[in-house]
Design a protein around this motif. Structure first.
Motif, PDB file in Angstrom:
ATOM      1  N   SER A 517      -8.465   8.466   5.989  1.00 22.81           N
ATOM      2  CA  SER A 517      -6.998   7.842   5.286  1.00 22.81           C
ATOM      3  C   SER A 517      -6.993   9.376   5.311  1.00 22.81           C
ATOM      4  O   SER A 517      -5.058   9.981   4.935  1.00 22.81           O
ATOM      5  CB  SER A 517      -7.836   7.371   3.670  1.00 22.81           C
ATOM      6  OG  SER A 517      -8.667   6.497   4.051  1.00 22.81           O
ATOM      7  N   ASN A 572       1.597  11.402  -0.206  1.00 27.06           N
ATOM      8  CA  ASN A 572       0.567  11.534  -0.410  1.00 27.06           C
ATOM      9  C   ASN A 572      -0.853  12.146  -1.356  1.00 27.06           C
ATOM     10  O   ASN A 572      -1.845  12.111  -1.541  1.00 27.06           O
ATOM     11  CB  ASN A 572       0.140  13.178   1.100  1.00 27.06           C
ATOM     12  CG  ASN A 572       0.682  12.419   2.284  1.00 27.06           C
ATOM     13  OD1 ASN A 572       0.939  11.048   2.561  1.00 27.06           O
ATOM     14  ND2 ASN A 572       0.976  12.633   3.288  1.00 27.06           N
ATOM     15  N   PHE A 586      -5.512   4.242   3.116  1.00 27.77           N
ATOM     16  CA  PHE A 586      -4.729   5.490   2.339  1.00 27.77           C
ATOM     17  C   PHE A 586      -3.166   4.414   2.335  1.00 27.77           C
ATOM     18  O   PHE A 586      -2.696   4.847   0.676  1.00 27.77           O
ATOM     19  CB  PHE A 586      -3.881   5.758   3.829  1.00 27.77           C
ATOM     20  CG  PHE A 586      -3.488   6.999   3.926  1.00 27.77           C
ATOM     21  CD1 PHE A 586      -3.144   8.217   2.601  1.00 27.77           C
ATOM     22  CD2 PHE A 586      -1.819   6.133   4.152  1.00 27.77           C
ATOM     23  CE1 PHE A 586      -2.184   8.576   2.886  1.00 27.77           C
ATOM     24  CE2 PHE A 586      -0.238   6.971   3.984  1.00 27.77           C
ATOM     25  CZ  PHE A 586      -0.611   8.665   2.650  1.00 27.77           C
TER      26      PHE A 586
END
Length: 719
Positions: A517, A572, A586
């Motif tokens: 991820s 992110n 993710f």
């Protein structure tokens, strides 16, 4: 704050009604311990790229030779000064005709079109080949000095000047020079504002022409400035040698101040924020008063009837400041800004209080888990490894191959110019007969094999994997810190319920389960960054050939990708927090984080700005304090109290170093704090949506946040 409760409950209901796939564990007690590996495919691709990166490094190590960067290379491709070779004692490169370096072919071939040999020392006086032919008849030893600058040992100057120029065995003339970067460059100096070389303004070039020092300076590409830079560099080095321990002391004090500032935020965060807000309101209020005074003074003057239409378009901006309309417009704008800030403070006061409370909570979290302040050292170490490995591979790739020789002519007019050649047979080849003044000189290192044809591709691969690794290291740090601070927030009784070694546990979870991820998020950033680098390179290549429309579109494209990079970094960062808490992949973590933040967009906006203010203020306080102390020390302003270095050439050298270093130290500490705030904020929003304060679902927030939110938990007393 009833409005905040209503927003939270409504968002919770919307989550249920829309069928959100995220399921809540009623027994959730913090970061999930039982989790599986996420984004395995991306993890495998990432590992394959790392293996390929290592393999590329091995191949480059086999074929490359960094000595080609450290040592200058003569026209035959031999290193100057390399041990175990005939040039071991000849460490300096000498140019036969430095004036030919002004040729346009230099920009094409990146080589000066003249013979280059290795010598033990540079010439110290003016001499020409023709001048040496006459003294030789009287004193044969006079030729010994001149002959050391010839390609091969010549016992007497028997050849004519035309033969010497044709064969390139000896220089037509030499002039006083000094070694710089292991190369002989003219010994320039300035007398009464006139540029001289060897105390002469003009000299003979050995071919019947008189040249001046200005021409030689152009050929040497402003080497006089470079020599001055070298002298400055030596003085800077001396300053560092005398003040290095004071710099270390200053950086240590900066570290202690940063740590102290973070610990004190639990007491002074609100005070700092409101002092700043009142200061802004006071400055704007003073601006309004000043604009009114100017408006009043101009209204009483004889020219008060003038308007902006009477002046028209003026290049002198100060002309508009003589109009009362200008000051009235400024006063209206500042008044509107003042009212807007006051209204925002009134309507967002509760959200501001929440933000300040979370800032204080972040300070407490760092106090309970102080090992997090050491983690930036690990990040710096890993980033240093990545940077060094990338630089080493780049050098080895650039120096891979065998010497390649190309035909070079002074004017670049030969039809064979820039073609490859063999120096062993060049003098008897057709090229030498067709172009008598052509030379076969070393150009670069390369080859005809598959590896050499793809050197440029390997360099791009090297850069791409470097960016990927850099972003991965940063992502690993963010996920580790997020897991650590999430363990703190979801501890019901703080600090008793905080698990042991939370930092090491979070780091292990991130590496073991979420490498894929983290690599996925890092890959997205690396792709955007490599494309931005490509746009920057393209901009430099076609800068002079673009029309205005193309330039505008190119700048728009660069701006769009800059914005895209900022957005991806924000997503992110919050996705890594969700990964650290729930252990999902993710994409799902990024989606959950985005939806959570959108449902609380006002809190996000206020929290972001308040945090930015505190961090910027902290950096200014730490850097400014160390900068002032350094200035007083290095300028001997506090010599009575403490005596610093007394013979510095440039006091600003250690001063700027200590200021930049203090900023980096503060940035490292406050980056941990920023990640702490982001994590606690997301946990706080999750706490509001997950729990209701009942005995079965008590809040995990502290009592100060409960008081602001006007909620009650049946187990507040135990908390």
């Amino acid at each position: 704050m009833d409005k905040d409760k209503k927003e939270t409950s409504d968002s919770h209901l919307r989550t249920k009604k829309t069928g959100d796939t995220r399921t809540f564990d009623p027994d959730f007690k913090g970061p999930i311990a039982k989790r599986g590996c996420t984004d395995v495919l991306c993890c495998m691709v990432f590992i394959l790229f790392i293996i390929g990166y290592i393999f590329l490094g091995l191949i480059a190590w086999v074929h490359g030779d960094p000595r080609r960067v450290a040592y200058p290379t003569d026209s035959k491709g031999h290193f100057c000064g390399q041990k175990g070779t005939p040039n071991e004692n000849k460490s300096i490169l000498f140019y036969f005709n430095l004036l030919s370096c002004t040729s346009p072919s230099v920009m094409i071939n990146l080589q000066c079109p003249t013979t280059q040999i290795c010598v033990s020392k540079c010439p110290e006086k003016f001499l020409t080949y023709l001048e040496m032919q006459f003294p030789f008849e009287r004193d044969k030893h006079s030729w010994d000095y001149y002959s050391q600058f010839c390609k091969s040992p010549i016992f007497r100057p028997a050849q004519t000047l035309s033969q010497i120029v044709m064969d390139g065995d000896c220089p037509a003339a030499i002039f006083p020079s000094k070694p710089f970067l292991r190369r002989c460059f003219p010994d320039f100096s300035t007398e009464n504002g006139i540029l001289t070389v060897g105390n002469k303004t003009t000299f003979e070039d050995g071919k019947g022409h008189t040249r001046n020092a200005v021409e030689l300076k152009a050929a040497a590409k402003n080497i006089n400035k470079a020599l001055n830079a070298k002298a400055i560099g030596m003085k800077v080095f001396e300053d560092y040698a005398m003040s290095w321990y004071w710099i270390l002391i200053g950086l240590t004090i900066a570290m202690l101040l940063s740590w102290l500032f973070l610990l004190l935020l639990r007491f002074i965060a609100g005070f700092l924020f409101w002092i700043f807000v009142l200061g802004v309101l006071g400055i704007i209020g003073y601006g309004i008063w000043h604009c009114y005074q100017q408006y009043k003074n101009i209204q009483e003057s004889p020219n008060s009837h003038l308007t902006i239409y009477d002046l028209g378009i003026q290049t002198d901006i100060s002309m508009y400041l003589r109009l009362k309309q200008t000051w009235f417009a400024f006063m209206v704008i500042l008044s509107i800004l003042e009212v807007l800030i006051i209204l925002l403070l009134i309507f967002l006061r509760d959200r501001i209080r929440i933000s300040i409370a979370l800032l204080k909570e972040g300070s407490k979290a760092i106090g309970y888990v102080p090992t997090t302040l050491i983690y930036p050292v690990l990040t710096f170490f890993l980033l240093s490894i990545c940077i060094c490995y990338w630089a080493v591979i780049a050098v080895y790739l650039a120096t891979s191959g065998t010497p390649i020789y190309k035909v070079i002519t002074p004017n670049g007019q030969c039809k064979y110019d820039n073609r490859t050649c063999d120096p062993e047979i060049f003098n008897t080849s057709e090229i030498s007969r067709a172009c008598p003044r052509a030379q076969c000189n070393f150009a670069f290192y390369g080859g005809n094999g598959l590896y050499y044809r793809y050197i440029s591709t390997f360099q791009i691969f090297n850069l791409f994997v470097f960016l990927w690794l850099i972003n991965f290291v940063i992502a690993l740090g963010q996920c580790t810190l997020a897991g650590t601070f999430a363990s703190y927030y979801w501890a019901f009784r703080k600090p008793n319920d905080i698990p042991p070694y939370p930092l090491f546990t979070a780091f292990g979870r991130a590496i073991r389960y979420h490498t894929g991820s983290l690599a996925f998020g890092s890959l997205l950033l690396a792709l955007i960054q490599i494309f931005r680098i490509f746009l920057q390179y393209l901009d430099k290549c076609i800068k002079d050939n673009q029309n205005n429309i193309a330039k505008f579109l190119h700048q728009c494209l660069k701006c769009c990708f800059w914005c895209l990079e900022k957005v991806v970094k924000f997503l992110n960062r919050n996705a890594y927090v969700m990964i650290a808490i729930y252990g999902k992949n993710f994409c799902r973590s990024a989606r959950d984080a985005f939806e959570l933040l959108i449902r609380n967009i006002l809190k996000v906006a206020v929290m972001d700005k308040v945090t930015d203010f505190v961090l910027v203020l902290g950096k200014i306080l730490v850097t400014g304090s160390i900068g002032v102390l350094g200035f007083l020390l290095f300028t001997q302003r506090v010599s009575i109290i403490i005596e610093g270095p007394t013979s510095l050439n440039y006091y600003w050298v250690p001063l700027l170093t200590i200021i930049a270093g203090s900023y980096l130290v503060a940035h490292g500490f406050f980056s941990v704090y920023a990640m702490c705030i982001d994590t606690i904020f997301i946990c706080f929003l999750e706490d509001l949506e997950r729990n209701d304060g009942s005995a079965g679902k008590p809040y995990y927030m502290n009592r100060s946040l409960m008081k602001i939110m006007k909620v009650k938990s049946t187990q507040t007393s135990t908390q």
